[in-house]
Design an enzyme around this catalytic site. Structure first.
Site, PDB file in Angstrom:
ATOM      1  N   TYR A  53      -1.618  27.887 -14.460  1.00 11.57           N
ATOM      2  CA  TYR A  53      -1.100  27.595 -15.909  1.00 11.57           C
ATOM      3  C   TYR A  53      -0.577  26.344 -16.138  1.00 11.57           C
ATOM      4  O   TYR A  53       0.372  25.811 -15.380  1.00 11.57           O
ATOM      5  CB  TYR A  53      -0.318  28.555 -16.548  1.00 11.57           C
ATOM      6  CG  TYR A  53      -1.161  29.230 -17.517  1.00 11.57           C
ATOM      7  CD1 TYR A  53      -1.434  28.829 -18.869  1.00 11.57           C
ATOM      8  CD2 TYR A  53      -1.458  30.654 -17.557  1.00 11.57           C
ATOM      9  CE1 TYR A  53      -2.056  29.435 -20.039  1.00 11.57           C
ATOM     10  CE2 TYR A  53      -2.129  31.423 -18.607  1.00 11.57           C
ATOM     11  CZ  TYR A  53      -2.631  30.815 -19.649  1.00 11.57           C
ATOM     12  OH  TYR A  53      -3.088  31.451 -20.513  1.00 11.57           O
ATOM     13  N   GLU A  55       0.009  24.471 -19.559  1.00 17.36           N
ATOM     14  CA  GLU A  55      -0.001  23.911 -20.778  1.00 17.36           C
ATOM     15  C   GLU A  55       0.949  22.668 -20.945  1.00 17.36           C
ATOM     16  O   GLU A  55       1.886  22.611 -20.492  1.00 17.36           O
ATOM     17  CB  GLU A  55       0.993  25.064 -21.812  1.00 17.36           C
ATOM     18  CG  GLU A  55      -0.152  26.289 -22.057  1.00 17.36           C
ATOM     19  CD  GLU A  55       0.255  27.294 -23.018  1.00 17.36           C
ATOM     20  OE1 GLU A  55       1.547  27.350 -23.361  1.00 17.36           O
ATOM     21  OE2 GLU A  55      -0.309  28.358 -23.398  1.00 17.36           O
ATOM     22  N   ASP A 198     -19.958  11.342 -32.199  1.00 17.25           N
ATOM     23  CA  ASP A 198     -20.196  12.496 -31.214  1.00 17.25           C
ATOM     24  C   ASP A 198     -21.383  11.912 -30.264  1.00 17.25           C
ATOM     25  O   ASP A 198     -22.427  12.153 -30.617  1.00 17.25           O
ATOM     26  CB  ASP A 198     -20.304  13.550 -31.849  1.00 17.25           C
ATOM     27  CG  ASP A 198     -20.445  14.728 -31.209  1.00 17.25           C
ATOM     28  OD1 ASP A 198     -20.687  14.599 -29.802  1.00 17.25           O
ATOM     29  OD2 ASP A 198     -20.445  15.891 -31.741  1.00 17.25           O
ATOM     30  N   THR A 224     -19.405  15.998 -24.948  1.00 20.00           N
ATOM     31  CA  THR A 224     -19.487  16.958 -23.833  1.00 20.00           C
ATOM     32  C   THR A 224     -19.684  16.328 -22.634  1.00 20.00           C
ATOM     33  O   THR A 224     -19.981  15.283 -22.499  1.00 20.00           O
ATOM     34  CB  THR A 224     -20.480  17.972 -24.248  1.00 20.00           C
ATOM     35  OG1 THR A 224     -21.732  17.251 -23.892  1.00 20.00           O
ATOM     36  CG2 THR A 224     -20.441  18.812 -25.544  1.00 20.00           C
ATOM     37  N   LYS A 227     -23.902  17.469 -20.608  1.00 19.94           N
ATOM     38  CA  LYS A 227     -25.426  17.045 -20.801  1.00 19.94           C
ATOM     39  C   LYS A 227     -25.730  15.986 -20.095  1.00 19.94           C
ATOM     40  O   LYS A 227     -25.751  16.120 -18.814  1.00 19.94           O
ATOM     41  CB  LYS A 227     -25.283  16.893 -22.310  1.00 19.94           C
ATOM     42  CG  LYS A 227     -25.064  18.148 -23.049  1.00 19.94           C
ATOM     43  CD  LYS A 227     -24.948  18.220 -24.854  1.00 19.94           C
ATOM     44  CE  LYS A 227     -24.622  19.433 -25.172  1.00 19.94           C
ATOM     45  NZ  LYS A 227     -24.302  19.380 -26.699  1.00 19.94           N
ATOM     46  N   ARG A 233     -19.335  22.140 -17.818  1.00 20.02           N
ATOM     47  CA  ARG A 233     -19.171  22.565 -19.285  1.00 20.02           C
ATOM     48  C   ARG A 233     -17.865  21.964 -19.666  1.00 20.02           C
ATOM     49  O   ARG A 233     -16.609  22.555 -18.996  1.00 20.02           O
ATOM     50  CB  ARG A 233     -19.400  24.042 -19.462  1.00 20.02           C
ATOM     51  CG  ARG A 233     -20.617  24.431 -19.231  1.00 20.02           C
ATOM     52  CD  ARG A 233     -21.082  25.863 -19.879  1.00 20.02           C
ATOM     53  NE  ARG A 233     -21.732  25.479 -21.039  1.00 20.02           N
ATOM     54  CZ  ARG A 233     -22.924  24.939 -21.028  1.00 20.02           C
ATOM     55  NH1 ARG A 233     -23.668  24.674 -20.039  1.00 20.02           N
ATOM     56  NH2 ARG A 233     -23.395  24.696 -22.145  1.00 20.02           N
TER      57      ARG A 233
HETATM   58  C1  PLP Z   1     -23.810  20.107 -27.835  1.00 19.90           C
HETATM   59  C2  PLP Z   1     -23.233  19.341 -28.733  1.00 19.90           C
HETATM   60  C3  PLP Z   1     -21.785  19.773 -29.072  1.00 19.90           C
HETATM   61  C4  PLP Z   1     -21.019  20.844 -28.735  1.00 19.90           C
HETATM   62  O1  PLP Z   1     -20.932  21.294 -27.560  1.00 19.90           O
HETATM   63  P1  PLP Z   1     -20.544  22.718 -27.005  1.00 19.90           P
HETATM   64  O2  PLP Z   1     -19.890  22.357 -25.547  1.00 19.90           O
HETATM   65  O3  PLP Z   1     -21.844  23.446 -27.043  1.00 19.90           O
HETATM   66  O4  PLP Z   1     -19.612  23.450 -27.797  1.00 19.90           O
HETATM   67  C5  PLP Z   1     -21.125  19.168 -30.312  1.00 19.90           C
HETATM   68  N1  PLP Z   1     -21.780  17.896 -30.709  1.00 19.90           N
HETATM   69  C6  PLP Z   1     -23.138  17.619 -30.216  1.00 19.90           C
HETATM   70  C7  PLP Z   1     -23.843  16.414 -30.902  1.00 19.90           C
HETATM   71  C8  PLP Z   1     -23.682  18.285 -29.364  1.00 19.90           C
HETATM   72  O5  PLP Z   1     -25.108  17.928 -28.935  1.00 19.90           O
END
Ligand code: PLP
Length: 443
Positions: A53, A55, A198, A224, A227, A233
């Protein structure tokens, strides 16, 4: 056998993981938001760091015993700052969606107006869409794409002037063009809004230098880590120099939004895995990987077009393709094609297309991409083979039509699924897919 091993403790879960291993190995993973992590990343994810933990933030924790964890998190932060050239980063978001929600907490009050790309046009839920918390607690004004699938920048200007948003997002989940970050910051500045980019889908491409970069323009960049960046993740929030110029407190506000605003203890095993990911992403071989993703996507697009398949935008500028199935199937063909490809063990997802004549549950497109296959070492030659296999599958099911009458659809799907499971061409493609994947190991 070790009596504490998973195999001994829980045969059921052990064998399910084995099944999934086979699925990931013997099929073609073409969902553009997925990838294969390195063994080093997975080692962190399965490590004893999950026991802790922590925090708070490095040197400012609410729990004892965090000397080692502090070093792990500082290392992740330093690597992110160096790789992306930013003065501030938070590596604690559990995933991309909480990272984005934290940006709202840091920059808006409940009820404030935000702008993002419409979900059926390729946008993400967390950019103010109505069923998401971001559309419930904030007023989401959505911009759109034109018939070629490109953001209608005139509409963005118009909506920004009319609604005066506090926060404007770029970024998408199904967009085949590179983003024009420069135009967006101009719009944001003209109304005094924060501009957040994003880059969840394209972070790895930006690192590789094959995609436009938002770091000179945006105030905040979220991503993220799982990807194209090819990590566990997870999520990250970065503040740029322009962001700190607009609001010197912005980094602290983001920190407070993540903890205690939104989350509790960070996932330290995930933080370690992100640190490893960032190290991997800063190597020359990762740059080669990123540019190969785009080369592969372009060849795949060409191959499909040669076989008479229509693509939104006529091709791609990044890692993903959006098939427009209306010319072959009429409205709703996405369901038919994604199911057919599934039988052949080619994993894709059905997706809406711009101005979709059907509905999100029966969309008229399919979205697919090359990041995971490129990780396996596939190149132009394999993309040509795969493009032709996909076209064979589409040909094999082109007699089907989604009924216009909604009541007949469930019955139609049931019958179609039964039939295509036995379709000789699809089963032949499946065996070809299995053979093809054999030469390409998973890390
Ligand atoms: C995948 C994605 C997210 C969210 O990601 P998670 O890990 O699934 O919550 C946010 N914005 C965009 C543009 C994405 O492609």
């Amino acid at each position: 056998m070790n009596k504490y091993s998973l195999k001994f403790q829980d045969k059921k879960i052990f064998s399910l993981i084995e099944d999934e291993k086979v699925r990931q190995r013997d099929g073609l993973e073409m969902i553009p938001s997925e990838n294969y992590t390195s063994a080093a990343v997975r080692e962190c994810m399965g490590s004893i760091l999950t026991n802790k933990y922590s925090e708070g933030y490095p040197k400012k924790r609410y729990y004892g015993g965090n000397e080692v964890i502090d070093e792990v998190e500082i290392l992740a932060q330093e690597r992110a700052k160096k790789l992306f050239g930013v003065p501030y980063v938070n590596v604690q978001p559990y995933s991309g969606s909480p990272a984005n929600l934290a940006v709202y907490l840091a920059t808006c009050n409940p009820g404030d107006t935000v702008m993002g790309l419409n979900l059926p046009d390729g946008g993400h839920l967390t950019h103010g869409w109505k069923v998401s918390a971001t559309g419930t607690f904030y007023k989401g004004v959505m911009y759109h794409v034109d018939e070629n699938g490109r953001v209608d920048i005139d509409e963005v200007w118009r909506l920004a002037k009319e609604h005066k948003p506090k926060l404007i997002w770029t970024g998408a989940t199904a967009y085949v063009y590179q983003y024009d970050f420069e135009k967006f910051v101009e719009i944001a500045q003209s109304v005094g809004a924060y501009f957040a980019a994003d880059i969840a889908h394209v972070a790895g491409l930006i690192v590789a230098g094959v995609h436009t970069s938002p770091f000179k323009y945006a105030h905040i960049v979220t991503t993220t880590t799982h990807k194209t960046l090819r990590g566990p993740r997870g999520g990250m929030i970065m503040v740029t120099n322009q962001g700190l110029k607009k609001d010197p407190e912005l980094g602290d506000k983001i920190d407070r939004a993540i903890f205690p605003g939104l989350q509790g203890g960070p996932h330290d095993h995930q933080t370690a895995a992100i640190a490893v990911t960032l190290k991997e992403a800063s190597t020359p071989s990762f740059r080669t990987y990123g540019s190969q993703i785009v080369k592969n996507a372009k060849i795949l697009a060409e191959t499909l077009k040669k076989r008479g398949i229509s693509l939104i935008g006529g091709g791609t500028e990044n890692h993903l393709l959006l098939l427009n199935l209306v010319p072959i199937f009429g409205p709703g063909g996405g369901v038919i094609v994604s199911d057919a490809l599934g039988v052949a063990h080619i994993t894709v997802n059905k997706n809406t297309i711009p101005k979709d004549p059907s509905s999100p549950f029966y969309p008229s497109g399919v979205r697919l991409g090359t990041p995971a296959l490129t990780t396996r070492g596939m190149k132009e030659k394999e993309m040509k083979i795969i493009g032709n296999l996909i076209a064979d599958c589409i040909d094999a099911v082109k007699v089907y039509r989604v009924p216009a009458n909604k009541e007949e659809r469930t019955e139609f799907l049931k019958k179609m699924r039964k039939e295509i499971a036995l379709n000789k061409i699809l089963l032949l493609v499946r065996s070809k897919v299995k053979k093809l994947t054999r030469g390409f190991i998973i890390p």
